[in-house]
Design a protein around this motif. Structure first.
Motif, mmCIF file in Angstrom:
data_model
loop_
_atom_site.group_PDB
_atom_site.id
_atom_site.type_symbol
_atom_site.label_atom_id
_atom_site.label_comp_id
_atom_site.label_asym_id
_atom_site.label_seq_id
_atom_site.Cartn_x
_atom_site.Cartn_y
_atom_site.Cartn_z
ATOM 1 N N THR A 551 0.944 -1.265 -0.042
ATOM 2 C CA THR A 551 -0.177 0.126 0.030
ATOM 3 C C THR A 551 0.964 1.156 -0.112
ATOM 4 O O THR A 551 0.659 2.285 -0.339
ATOM 5 N N ASN A 552 2.152 1.179 0.287
ATOM 6 C CA ASN A 552 3.138 2.355 0.212
ATOM 7 C C ASN A 552 4.318 1.876 -0.426
ATOM 8 O O ASN A 552 5.468 1.836 -0.022
ATOM 9 N N ARG A 556 6.189 5.861 -4.875
ATOM 10 C CA ARG A 556 5.517 7.008 -4.670
ATOM 11 C C ARG A 556 6.533 8.157 -4.171
ATOM 12 O O ARG A 556 6.016 9.304 -4.436
ATOM 13 N N ARG B 141 -3.272 -0.837 -6.823
ATOM 14 C CA ARG B 141 -4.450 0.209 -5.828
ATOM 15 C C ARG B 141 -5.770 -0.215 -6.077
ATOM 16 O O ARG B 141 -6.409 -0.355 -4.936
ATOM 17 N N HIS B 144 -5.783 -3.037 -3.205
ATOM 18 C CA HIS B 144 -5.787 -2.478 -1.989
ATOM 19 C C HIS B 144 -7.049 -2.021 -1.563
ATOM 20 O O HIS B 144 -7.287 -2.101 -0.376
ATOM 21 N N GLU B 145 -7.537 -1.355 -2.428
ATOM 22 C CA GLU B 145 -8.841 -0.468 -2.282
ATOM 23 C C GLU B 145 -9.975 -1.553 -1.921
ATOM 24 O O GLU B 145 -10.628 -1.279 -0.961
ATOM 25 N N PHE B 152 -9.684 1.468 4.243
ATOM 26 C CA PHE B 152 -8.446 1.844 3.077
ATOM 27 C C PHE B 152 -7.731 3.061 3.517
ATOM 28 O O PHE B 152 -6.576 3.164 3.677
ATOM 29 N N THR B 153 -8.424 4.179 3.806
ATOM 30 C CA THR B 153 -7.681 5.504 4.166
ATOM 31 C C THR B 153 -7.326 5.583 5.442
ATOM 32 O O THR B 153 -6.070 6.094 5.712
ATOM 33 N N GLN B 155 -6.070 2.901 7.190
ATOM 34 C CA GLN B 155 -4.884 2.127 7.032
ATOM 35 C C GLN B 155 -3.416 2.827 6.459
ATOM 36 O O GLN B 155 -2.436 2.153 6.520
ATOM 37 N N THR B 156 -3.924 3.630 5.048
ATOM 38 C CA THR B 156 -2.872 3.802 4.356
ATOM 39 C C THR B 156 -2.285 5.385 4.148
ATOM 40 O O THR B 156 -1.390 5.838 3.638
ATOM 41 N N LEU B 158 -4.162 7.362 2.473
ATOM 42 C CA LEU B 158 -4.431 7.673 1.051
ATOM 43 C C LEU B 158 -5.850 8.034 1.074
ATOM 44 O O LEU B 158 -6.810 7.209 1.246
#
Lengths: 570, 570
Positions: A551-552, A556, B141, B144-145, B152-153, B155-156, B158
């Motif tokens: 996820t990272n 990036r 992506r 993972h989403e 998702f947001t 944890q990441t 993003l």
């Protein structure tokens, strides 16, 4: 801090090591390919000595094997010897994924790091291209034979190959971490869009061509090996080779430049040959025979690293690379860190990217002693191949003097020829001064390489011999594995050495068994033939040959800055 | 016969053309990348003149556009001018498929042909890598989403992109002819192996990155363009760009070397810049802006070729390359052959690889006159852009003097500034001596480039304007196309120029309409946005972006010989 100011033109590095200009093919200012024909011109020169760098069981903390391979080459230069490091080329997948590059670091780094970690001179791309040409050829043949049916031979003048659509063993490759490509269906368009079948991509480092590039002795040997690659089986169960598909010549042509090793330099201007990058599980995990041979003709000492721990890349160095090419090591350097040994105690379950338990970073000799059993096992394992073993403790700032003193004593007591602290990351060659002296002495000590099994031992016995070296009670072979052994015998390929594909995270085949596992069995699910590379893959557990992106992901952070320089690459 | 003996070190070629050493990055002995920063150093130098080479409607017989581009550059050198040819890099797919390479031929060939036709300096591989990194990032992506859902947001860190799995417009690419990859299902493994969806591979030349490489003015412009690429749409129907996926920086980093053009030489040691190779249907079909600019600062004359006939690559040179970069041509050279014009008569249906009808190879002025209407159309089409047009008749041994005399007269009568026989294949620069003199005169004639539509014309009107230039009555836009136009307007991208994707085998959009089609309509199925390259693709028929391999592919003949030389490559 990276001292890029100290970079010299690569042609000067080549000149200093007496590489005649006609063999130096510059790729930009700081990389050159060395034409392998130099081997013919230099064949009467005295040979250097090869030092094989391995490690304890790897942990997510990192042991610093590449840093110490590069640092030791700097150290030997520092004390007045000529030395060249031979390392593997990093894959793009991990560079943009999570692991980062593989250029070493600190004062023991290959420069320019960006060049090494990105395309270099395109060798990996060439392998991707050659590999996927065979895939395209295979699917095209499948399609045309199906489309033309009984008319195929009359219309094309070619004999049918009768490819068994369910036994195509040649997957496609790409140099990315791309989990969505692990399992795919190709040819789903119907009609003129090919024959539908299950397929998948592996990362390019997993290609048999990568192992071939690393093992080939010259262009003709590479051509012959590529011809022997088994791509698929026909409906009669017989192998179909790249030679039979008439694609082996074109694949070789795509690798004609890739066969020449790449010369770069370290922070301290020590030459480094970068060539090939096979995995140390489904392949043999060592850089190329050609790079080693060239380096051995140019320098007093050649330092090369083998993938993962001594049970993986080092074992395969002896059983595959030495067996095939006769490249003889003169001693083994075993890299360990205080933290990694504590992690190898088995008391912690450390995951990449997660916080490191406090105890591991604090001075704790008792904890270290438990983990040191793993070091002792690897010393003993390396010695079993007949060479002296020098332990290099890759120093970290939080290592206590007490811990380092304990380890030095422990290593000697458990059979190491010497054990020395290495501070190459912070000090470069100077940080490996003492280590370098020990290495020279170990190289001069009498040694004779001992292999654990002869070529003509039956496959089952080879497997049992190897798992017993891990400390296992025995190997349990599945029905499938036993069937595979019969097939390999029928093809008269049972003289090939084993390439055991297992987890690197344990001496056993179970990643959960830490430290020095005892009283366990190894389950063998199946065997597969790398006929071009020249070994039999023995699967002891699943081996991931296509990583995914997290996820990272590293990409990036990677970009160009306002001056056009690369940022975020490590 | 190839005169490889005449090859000079590329550094000497660079020196002769006054390229300062610090901008010359050798890749082996016979190729160098020219660092684009030379443009800054040279910015006050007087500029050369650009000659744009195009052709009549292409036929399976081949017209010799590349040969004449290279030969004309030799011809201008032959008469004492400095000249550089700028050509596109060949794809590997056709090299191993059926078409062969694209190095020119005879005495008008780029050397070493093997280097040009294979990896060169890895630019196409770099594009493949950068392109497929975005694909891997997109699928990761998506995965993972989906996997983390509402978490998702948290944890990441993003924001969700909410990619619409059915509107991912970024296919994967590979540089092979591989029909089985045209339509695939990825992520079919389930679980950790990604999200299953329909996907497909195109050949790398079809990547939007290839068009971007050809159109970017510098590294920062390339970075910005890559950021604008639309990869997919979200579930709200809004575009998701490479910038939003945070992968644009890493993609640019992978292309950091590729942005520098590649210098090679012809048989007669005339410099050639090879850079980028976009298709002339779904992209604009011209080599790079950067290569042109560098060449224009180094030589009196720069000769560049545009893909397919004047309705394709030449049109796109003006409407896309000139519009975006201001690269101004001074005259157009239109290549034709006697045989190809006869084929363009429409009286024969010639297929690649099949026997050529006897009449085409025999002297026949009546047949030629019918086909010459196609030449007249292309002369007129090229002139409509405001430049003088010189017809180059690429001579073949069976062309009769009568036929050549007829054509020269015909071309002048139909508006050509001059018409000259070219014999560069057999004679090199000497064979283009007269042609070169005409070209110089045409370049000196007053000219002003006229574009067929202004940027701010509504998209529908731009489309109608362009199809009328083909001779069509009108364009018929599908519902889908009309919908696409609304979307493009909503995104405020309707100022972009068109990139009409149609067959090159007819002036119309129907390959069956030969010679000069009249009284026809053009059906537009849909439009698509190349936001990074900066044009709107308008689809008038299917465009094949992934070729297949035939039953007798070129790779069968390609191999190394006993001396290690490449054989079978052409």
């Amino acid at each position: 801090m990276r001292i890029t100011m100290s970079l010299r033109p690569i042609t000067e590095i080549a000149e200093q090591y007496n590489i005649p200009e006609q063999y130096v093919l510059p790729y930009g200012k700081h990389v050159a390919k060395i034409d392998l024909s130099i081997l013919k011109s230099n064949q009467n020169k005295p040979k250097g000595k090869l030092i094989l760098v391995t490690a304890i069981t790897p942990t997510p903390l990192g042991e610093g094997k590449t840093v110490n391979t590069i640092g030791l080459s700097e150290g030997l230069n520092y004390i007045g010897k000529t030395a060249i490091a031979c390392i593997r080329q990093p894959s793009l997948g991990p560079v943009f994924g999570v692991k980062g590059g593989a250029a070493g670091g600190g004062q023991a780094e290959v420069l320019p790091m960006e060049t090494l970690n990105l395309h270099l001179t395109g060798d990996i791309h060439a392998i991707t291209a050659a590999h996927d040409l065979a895939s395209a050829a295979l699917d095209a043949r499948l399609y045309h034979e199906e489309r033309l049916g009984d008319e195929f031979t009359a219309q094309t003048g070619l004999q049918r190959l009768n490819i068994d659509v369910n036994r195509i063993v040649w997957k496609r490759v790409i140099d990315h971490n791309d989990r969505a490509l692990r399992h795919i269906n190709v040819g789903v368009g119907g009609g003129v869009n090919g024959i539908e079948r299950r397929d998948g991509f592996e990362i390019t480092a997993a290609s048999e061509l990568m192992a071939i590039l690393a093992l080939a002795s010259d262009l003709h040997d590479m051509r012959a090996r590529i011809g022997r690659i088994i791509l698929a089986y026909n409906t009669q169960g017989e192998p179909i080779t790249a030679e039979q598909l008439e694609v082996a010549g074109a694949m070789t042509v795509l690798l004609k430049n890739a066969i020449n090793p790449n010369l770069m330099q370290t922070v301290e201007q020590t030459p480094v040959l970068i060539h090939a990058g096979p995995f140390a599980n489904i392949a043999h995990g060592n850089s190329s025979v050609i790079a080693d041979r060239i380096a051995l003709q140019l320098a007093d000492y050649v330092i090369t690293e083998a993938g993962f721990g001594s049970d993986m890349g080092m074992e395969k160095f002896f059983n595959i690379k030495y067996r095939q090419a006769g490249i003889k090591a003169s001693c083994v350097v075993l890299v360990a860190t205080v933290r990694s040994l504590k992690s190898n105690s088995g008391k912690y379950n450390i995951k990449p990217g997660q916080a490191i338990p406090k105890e591991i970073s604090e001075s704790n000799v008792e904890l270290l002693e438990i983990g040191a059993a793993n070091l002792a096992w690897h010393i003993n394992n390396a010695k079993s191949y007949g060479l002296q073993v020098i332990v290099a403790i890759n120093r970290f700032p939080h290592d206590s003097d007490e811990e380092l003193a304990f380890l030095q004593k422990y290593a000697i007591e458990h059979g190491a020829f010497a054990c020395e602290v290495s501070e190459v990351f912070t000090q470069g060659g100077k940080g490996a001064e003492k280590l370098a002296h020990h290495v020279i002495k170990a190289c001069d000590a009498p040694s004779e390489i001992k292999l654990p099994y002869p070529d003509n031992m039956p496959l089952i016995d080879k497997i049992q011999t190897m798992v017993k070296k891990y400390g296992a009670n025995k190997a349990n072979l599945s029905e499938k594995a036993l069937e595979n052994i019969k097939e390999i015998q029928a093809l008269k390929l049972d003289h090939l050495p084993l390439c055991i594909a297992k987890t690197p995270m344990s001496i056993s085949a179970d990643a959960n068994l830490k430290n020095v596992p005892t009283d366990f069995d190894v389950d063998i699910s199946h065997l597969a033939i790398s006929a071009g590379a020249g070994f039999i893959r023995v699967y002891a557990g699943n081996v991931m040959t296509m990583p995914g992106l997290g996820t990272n992901p590293a990409y990036r952070q990677i970009d160009i800055d306002k001056d056009g320089n690369i940022v975020g690459l490590s």
